[in-house]
Design a protein around this motif. Sequence first.
Motif, PDB file in Angstrom:
ATOM      1  N   ALA A 154       0.833  -1.207   0.000  1.00  8.11           N
ATOM      2  CA  ALA A 154       0.000   0.000   0.000  1.00  8.11           C
ATOM      3  C   ALA A 154       0.866   1.255   0.000  1.00  8.11           C
ATOM      4  O   ALA A 154       0.605   2.221  -0.733  1.00  8.11           O
ATOM      5  CB  ALA A 154      -0.928  -0.010   1.207  1.00  8.11           C
ATOM      6  N   ASP A 155       1.906   1.263   0.814  1.00  7.71           N
ATOM      7  CA  ASP A 155       2.780   2.433   0.901  1.00  7.71           C
ATOM      8  C   ASP A 155       3.536   2.654  -0.408  1.00  7.71           C
ATOM      9  O   ASP A 155       3.751   3.805  -0.821  1.00  7.71           O
ATOM     10  CB  ASP A 155       3.778   2.264   2.045  1.00  7.71           C
ATOM     11  N   LEU A 156       3.959   1.570  -1.048  1.00  8.68           N
ATOM     12  CA  LEU A 156       4.652   1.689  -2.328  1.00  8.68           C
ATOM     13  C   LEU A 156       3.747   2.364  -3.358  1.00  8.68           C
ATOM     14  O   LEU A 156       4.176   3.265  -4.095  1.00  8.68           O
ATOM     15  CB  LEU A 156       5.076   0.305  -2.815  1.00  8.68           C
ATOM     16  N   HIS A 157       2.499   1.922  -3.406  1.00  5.11           N
ATOM     17  CA  HIS A 157       1.510   2.538  -4.305  1.00  5.11           C
ATOM     18  C   HIS A 157       1.353   4.017  -3.994  1.00  5.11           C
ATOM     19  O   HIS A 157       1.450   4.873  -4.888  1.00  5.11           O
ATOM     20  CB  HIS A 157       0.188   1.792  -4.132  1.00  5.11           C
ATOM     21  N   GLN A 158       1.125   4.331  -2.717  1.00  4.95           N
ATOM     22  CA  GLN A 158       0.842   5.717  -2.330  1.00  4.95           C
ATOM     23  C   GLN A 158       2.029   6.630  -2.601  1.00  4.95           C
ATOM     24  O   GLN A 158       1.869   7.742  -3.122  1.00  4.95           O
ATOM     25  CB  GLN A 158       0.456   5.762  -0.846  1.00  4.95           C
ATOM     26  N   LYS A 159       3.212   6.176  -2.272  1.00  7.26           N
ATOM     27  CA  LYS A 159       4.403   7.001  -2.462  1.00  7.26           C
ATOM     28  C   LYS A 159       4.676   7.245  -3.946  1.00  7.26           C
ATOM     29  O   LYS A 159       5.059   8.358  -4.350  1.00  7.26           O
ATOM     30  CB  LYS A 159       5.611   6.339  -1.790  1.00  7.26           C
ATOM     31  N   PHE A 160       4.466   6.222  -4.763  1.00  5.25           N
ATOM     32  CA  PHE A 160       4.684   6.392  -6.199  1.00  5.25           C
ATOM     33  C   PHE A 160       3.683   7.380  -6.788  1.00  5.25           C
ATOM     34  O   PHE A 160       4.061   8.277  -7.559  1.00  5.25           O
ATOM     35  CB  PHE A 160       4.574   5.044  -6.913  1.00  5.25           C
ATOM     36  N   VAL A 161       2.428   7.243  -6.443  1.00  3.19           N
ATOM     37  CA  VAL A 161       1.402   8.145  -6.975  1.00  3.19           C
ATOM     38  C   VAL A 161       1.652   9.582  -6.544  1.00  3.19           C
ATOM     39  O   VAL A 161       1.391  10.525  -7.295  1.00  3.19           O
ATOM     40  CB  VAL A 161      -0.008   7.682  -6.543  1.00  3.19           C
ATOM     41  N   SER A 162       2.174   9.765  -5.345  1.00  2.00           N
ATOM     42  CA  SER A 162       2.450  11.118  -4.866  1.00  2.00           C
ATOM     43  C   SER A 162       3.550  11.789  -5.675  1.00  2.00           C
ATOM     44  O   SER A 162       3.603  13.017  -5.755  1.00  2.00           O
ATOM     45  CB  SER A 162       2.843  11.077  -3.380  1.00  2.00           C
ATOM     46  N   ILE A 163       4.429  10.992  -6.272  1.00  2.00           N
ATOM     47  CA  ILE A 163       5.456  11.536  -7.166  1.00  2.00           C
ATOM     48  C   ILE A 163       4.855  11.816  -8.539  1.00  2.00           C
ATOM     49  O   ILE A 163       5.125  12.838  -9.149  1.00  2.00           O
ATOM     50  CB  ILE A 163       6.642  10.565  -7.293  1.00  2.00           C
ATOM     51  N   HIS A 164       4.028  10.872  -9.030  1.00  2.00           N
ATOM     52  CA  HIS A 164       3.378  11.017 -10.336  1.00  2.00           C
ATOM     53  C   HIS A 164       4.410  11.318 -11.420  1.00  2.00           C
ATOM     54  O   HIS A 164       4.331  12.359 -12.097  1.00  2.00           O
ATOM     55  CB  HIS A 164       2.325  12.141 -10.282  1.00  2.00           C
ATOM     56  N   PRO A 165       5.368  10.428 -11.629  1.00  2.00           N
ATOM     57  CA  PRO A 165       6.528  10.781 -12.455  1.00  2.00           C
ATOM     58  C   PRO A 165       6.291  10.816 -13.956  1.00  2.00           C
ATOM     59  O   PRO A 165       7.062  11.453 -14.677  1.00  2.00           O
ATOM     60  CB  PRO A 165       7.536   9.683 -12.106  1.00  2.00           C
ATOM     61  N   PHE A 166       5.244  10.139 -14.435  1.00  2.00           N
ATOM     62  CA  PHE A 166       5.087   9.990 -15.877  1.00  2.00           C
ATOM     63  C   PHE A 166       3.994  10.892 -16.441  1.00  2.00           C
ATOM     64  O   PHE A 166       3.122  11.379 -15.710  1.00  2.00           O
ATOM     65  CB  PHE A 166       4.795   8.534 -16.221  1.00  2.00           C
TER      66      PHE A 166
END
Length: 275
Positions: free
Chosen positions: A173-185
């Motif tokens: 869950a944290d991996l998902h949330q942290k990645f989305v918060s970056i929104h790199p693409f």
Amino acid sequence: MPINNKLEEKLDLLTKLHSEMNQYRPLSKKQVEQLDANVRIEHVWSSNAIEGSTLNRYETASILNTGMTVHGASLRDTMAAVDLNEAYDYMMDLASRKQPLTTVIIRDLNRLVMLKNTDDRSQAGAYRVIDVWPNGQEDQPYTAPTEIPFKIQELIDWSEKAINQLHPVQYAADLHQKFVSIHPFVDGNGRTARLLMNFALSEAGYPVVSIMPDKKSRNEYMEALATSRATGNLVPFEELVADYAISTLKKRINILRQNEKNIEEAKEATNLRDY
């Protein structure tokens, strides 16, 4: 951040359910293949539907199983299903080989998600160069373009430690949330995030979970993500993913339990000797 009692109870239940699931005999090879296909179709359908795809589950299955387009379906939605299906297979292959998370894996997942479903294929897997933000929240932009490489590396560094420190479902869950918060693409961030979440779950031996795309479920999902990002408190999103994982595990256990019951009943219901 310490977890609250409610989340701790859910994580304890997940551990017990996971242990119970592993005590049952496995399904036959044919049943495993069919179950895996069903899970894959549900993930592709639901993840794309969250992003606005108009394909239903049956139409998605038809496209993935036959390779043929569905009458009346948009080409964009059709290609999105094909792309995400390939990305899902790639994700599951990585999970089966216990691959550590890397920037290349993140880029490749997004590249596969967007390969046929973008106006400019060179943008697939490439970090964005413009500012973006959640709908209606222009005052809360995602990570600035110049900071994306550093934030992704921070995510990788965090992952190397967290995967051994957190409960597998909490980590996913944290991996998902942290990645989305970056929104790199430029596009495909949500689909990539859900693949990353299931990459983590699958590596740990947990079933794939699919966030449902109906209006109520989608709103709960988006609100939990928004709350976690705005406050830094990841618990709301961790609890949401935990609930999905609990439901999925219970369904899987019911299948395995019914399989054992059916096998035992079949042994008794025969007039054949030595069978």
